[in-house]
Enzyme design. Sequence first.
Site, PDB file in Angstrom:
ATOM      1  N   ASN A  99      43.573  26.588  33.331  1.00  0.00           N
ATOM      2  CA  ASN A  99      44.236  27.771  33.890  1.00  0.00           C
ATOM      3  C   ASN A  99      44.185  27.684  35.412  1.00  0.00           C
ATOM      4  O   ASN A  99      43.124  27.402  35.983  1.00  0.00           O
ATOM      5  CB  ASN A  99      43.496  29.047  33.444  1.00  0.00           C
ATOM      6  CG  ASN A  99      43.951  30.277  34.230  1.00  0.00           C
ATOM      7  OD1 ASN A  99      45.029  30.808  33.990  1.00  0.00           O
ATOM      8  ND2 ASN A  99      43.158  30.715  35.208  1.00  0.00           N
ATOM      9  N   GLU A 100      45.299  27.939  36.050  1.00  0.00           N
ATOM     10  CA  GLU A 100      45.361  27.930  37.516  1.00  0.00           C
ATOM     11  C   GLU A 100      44.534  26.772  38.078  1.00  0.00           C
ATOM     12  O   GLU A 100      43.639  26.958  38.909  1.00  0.00           O
ATOM     13  CB  GLU A 100      44.921  29.290  38.084  1.00  0.00           C
ATOM     14  CG  GLU A 100      45.862  30.405  37.660  1.00  0.00           C
ATOM     15  CD  GLU A 100      45.731  31.717  38.429  1.00  0.00           C
ATOM     16  OE1 GLU A 100      44.780  31.882  39.219  1.00  0.00           O
ATOM     17  OE2 GLU A 100      46.605  32.592  38.237  1.00  0.00           O
ATOM     18  N   GLN A 132      46.831  42.802  31.852  1.00  0.00           N
ATOM     19  CA  GLN A 132      46.187  42.319  30.652  1.00  0.00           C
ATOM     20  C   GLN A 132      46.164  43.466  29.635  1.00  0.00           C
ATOM     21  O   GLN A 132      46.339  44.624  30.008  1.00  0.00           O
ATOM     22  CB  GLN A 132      44.789  41.853  30.958  1.00  0.00           C
ATOM     23  CG  GLN A 132      44.723  40.721  31.976  1.00  0.00           C
ATOM     24  CD  GLN A 132      43.342  40.057  32.006  1.00  0.00           C
ATOM     25  OE1 GLN A 132      42.441  40.373  31.255  1.00  0.00           O
ATOM     26  NE2 GLN A 132      43.201  39.098  32.920  1.00  0.00           N
ATOM     27  N   GLU A 136      41.401  38.756  28.744  1.00  0.00           N
ATOM     28  CA  GLU A 136      40.390  37.893  29.359  1.00  0.00           C
ATOM     29  C   GLU A 136      39.016  38.561  29.281  1.00  0.00           C
ATOM     30  O   GLU A 136      38.915  39.799  29.188  1.00  0.00           O
ATOM     31  CB  GLU A 136      40.790  37.662  30.830  1.00  0.00           C
ATOM     32  CG  GLU A 136      39.818  36.784  31.600  1.00  0.00           C
ATOM     33  CD  GLU A 136      40.355  36.312  32.958  1.00  0.00           C
ATOM     34  OE1 GLU A 136      41.397  36.829  33.410  1.00  0.00           O
ATOM     35  OE2 GLU A 136      39.721  35.424  33.546  1.00  0.00           O
ATOM     36  N   TYR A 156      52.462  37.605  40.120  1.00  0.00           N
ATOM     37  CA  TYR A 156      52.081  39.021  40.094  1.00  0.00           C
ATOM     38  C   TYR A 156      52.877  39.801  41.127  1.00  0.00           C
ATOM     39  O   TYR A 156      53.295  39.247  42.161  1.00  0.00           O
ATOM     40  CB  TYR A 156      50.585  39.176  40.411  1.00  0.00           C
ATOM     41  CG  TYR A 156      49.673  38.805  39.254  1.00  0.00           C
ATOM     42  CD1 TYR A 156      49.393  39.721  38.254  1.00  0.00           C
ATOM     43  CD2 TYR A 156      49.091  37.538  39.169  1.00  0.00           C
ATOM     44  CE1 TYR A 156      48.554  39.396  37.190  1.00  0.00           C
ATOM     45  CE2 TYR A 156      48.251  37.209  38.114  1.00  0.00           C
ATOM     46  CZ  TYR A 156      47.991  38.141  37.123  1.00  0.00           C
ATOM     47  OH  TYR A 156      47.168  37.821  36.071  1.00  0.00           O
ATOM     48  N   GLU A 179      50.976  34.842  32.925  1.00  0.00           N
ATOM     49  CA  GLU A 179      50.352  35.963  33.649  1.00  0.00           C
ATOM     50  C   GLU A 179      51.411  36.608  34.524  1.00  0.00           C
ATOM     51  O   GLU A 179      52.013  35.931  35.373  1.00  0.00           O
ATOM     52  CB  GLU A 179      49.174  35.502  34.509  1.00  0.00           C
ATOM     53  CG  GLU A 179      47.964  35.125  33.681  1.00  0.00           C
ATOM     54  CD  GLU A 179      46.723  34.832  34.508  1.00  0.00           C
ATOM     55  OE1 GLU A 179      46.558  35.423  35.591  1.00  0.00           O
ATOM     56  OE2 GLU A 179      45.923  33.987  34.052  1.00  0.00           O
TER      57      GLU A 179
HETATM   58  O1  AHR Z   1      44.509  38.212  35.506  1.00  0.00           O
HETATM   59  C1  AHR Z   1      43.503  38.131  36.457  1.00  0.00           C
HETATM   60  C2  AHR Z   1      43.369  36.739  37.051  1.00  0.00           C
HETATM   61  O2  AHR Z   1      44.505  36.442  37.800  1.00  0.00           O
HETATM   62  C3  AHR Z   1      43.256  35.597  36.088  1.00  0.00           C
HETATM   63  O3  AHR Z   1      41.952  35.397  35.645  1.00  0.00           O
HETATM   64  C4  AHR Z   1      43.704  34.434  36.906  1.00  0.00           C
HETATM   65  O4  AHR Z   1      44.266  33.414  36.124  1.00  0.00           O
HETATM   66  C5  AHR Z   1      44.685  35.046  37.889  1.00  0.00           C
HETATM   67  O5  AHR Z   1      44.461  34.637  39.166  1.00  0.00           O
END
Ligand code: AHR
Length: 489
Positions: A172-173, A344, A25, A239, A295
Amino acid sequence: MTKISIHRDQSAGTISRYIYGHFAEHLGHCIYGGIFVGKDSRIPNENGIRTDVVEAMKKIHVPVLRWPGGCFADEYHWRDGIGPQEKRRNMVNTNWGGVTEDNSFGTHEFMELCRQAGCEPYITGNVGSGTAQEMSEWVEYLNSDGDSTVVRERRENGRQDSWGVRFWGVGNESWGCGGIMRPEYYADVYRRYQNFCRQYGDHKLYKIACGPNGGDTNWTDVVMKNAAFCMDGLSMHYYTVPGTWENKNRATEFTEADYWETLAGAAEMDNKVKMHAEIMDKYDPDKRIGLIVDEWGTWFQVEPGTNPGFLYQQNTMRDAMVASVTLDIFNRHCDRVKMANIAQTVNVLQAIILTKDEKMVLTPTYYVFDLYQHHMDAKELACSIETETLGTEKHSLPGVTASASEKDGILTVTLSNLNPEKGEEVLISLQEDASGAEGRILQGKMDAYNDFDNAPLKTETFSDFELRGKDLCVRMPACSVAEIRLRLA
Ligand code: AHR
């Protein structure tokens, strides 16, 4: 002792190579400094792209790279990143650190990165603040060979032939930074946007709808109910964030209890995949639509003294274990999980590569991708594992995790001993004669890491195992991930 049986007659299917995908990103020093340094940099580069980073990506055969975000994608206007560098528009990256984005890395530079690294591009379009026309024309710019103003523009910018980008994310999101939409609304928006993402020539698109945040099953249900017919993939973000969001763990200084909390958090991916797969099964029993975990990874406090908006964190053997636990889950669910992208690639969150000016270091997570690469496009083989449960009263999980796969007569087994203190003997029933075993291993203390001046962790040759008829007996050191490859009879 741990006992594992590999069932050659039980398989969830082929492990898509895209499960081993990555994500880059416009965030902190992922793109700028980490990947792109510009043609005039003293850091060795080809067309502005760091040679050391590309070489590292090639060694693990990165199959696909997601770009330009993340949250950045829904503020990104692709036309700002094409044409002469000096004319490119500047913007402030409001999501990540408020720094000026000069758009010197745009569509052509990203496609050049993918060419050099030998990976497929996965582009996320701007749905939150862009228009259907803008996304439609981006697809046309990349994929069309027709005679149109957009295609002529690409040619004027130096690219004659279409590239043919297959993977497209539609926002995205969208439930969060991508527009705080409700699933009912997003499903309609998705239907509209994807409709104008056209197929040009043979360039068939694989369209990925924005999926849920972690365990939000309602999002999955509503979007699948209303839009499954026109999607190829549904994304999911999850995450591992030990501690609380406000008071997250540090990346390198943590206790054994933190270690177990982190690994239990990573193992939770299994439940997340199962709960969304169950809903997807309802609307898509033939499993045509892929669950795209685009992600995932650890999210710790940023390193002291760094910009909080840059999400820069070190990476220890704990991260390596998170990677192996997670990849094992994706391998097991390869009937539904068709792509995943760790967050990432460089200098951000659970990075596989860290850079500091001209220096570059590969993280323990990088080496897990190295050890797992033979699972790509191989037939998954079910493993049943009898092992001790480890951890704390609050956070426990099986102490050994594994994956097995078969390709071209070679059986690949990857094993992780999560125990940070003790080695573990693992007896594997192969149910088949095998020969010529070769091993590689990554091992270290749970909080060990590679730094720019001292990088002790890497994959090494491993031979502490023996074949006993149809059984393989492996002595796994504490906190280790190993790969053993055998020729099947
Ligand atoms: O990876 C960091 C961020 O986490 C991304 O930009 C977003 O999609 C997520 O919330």
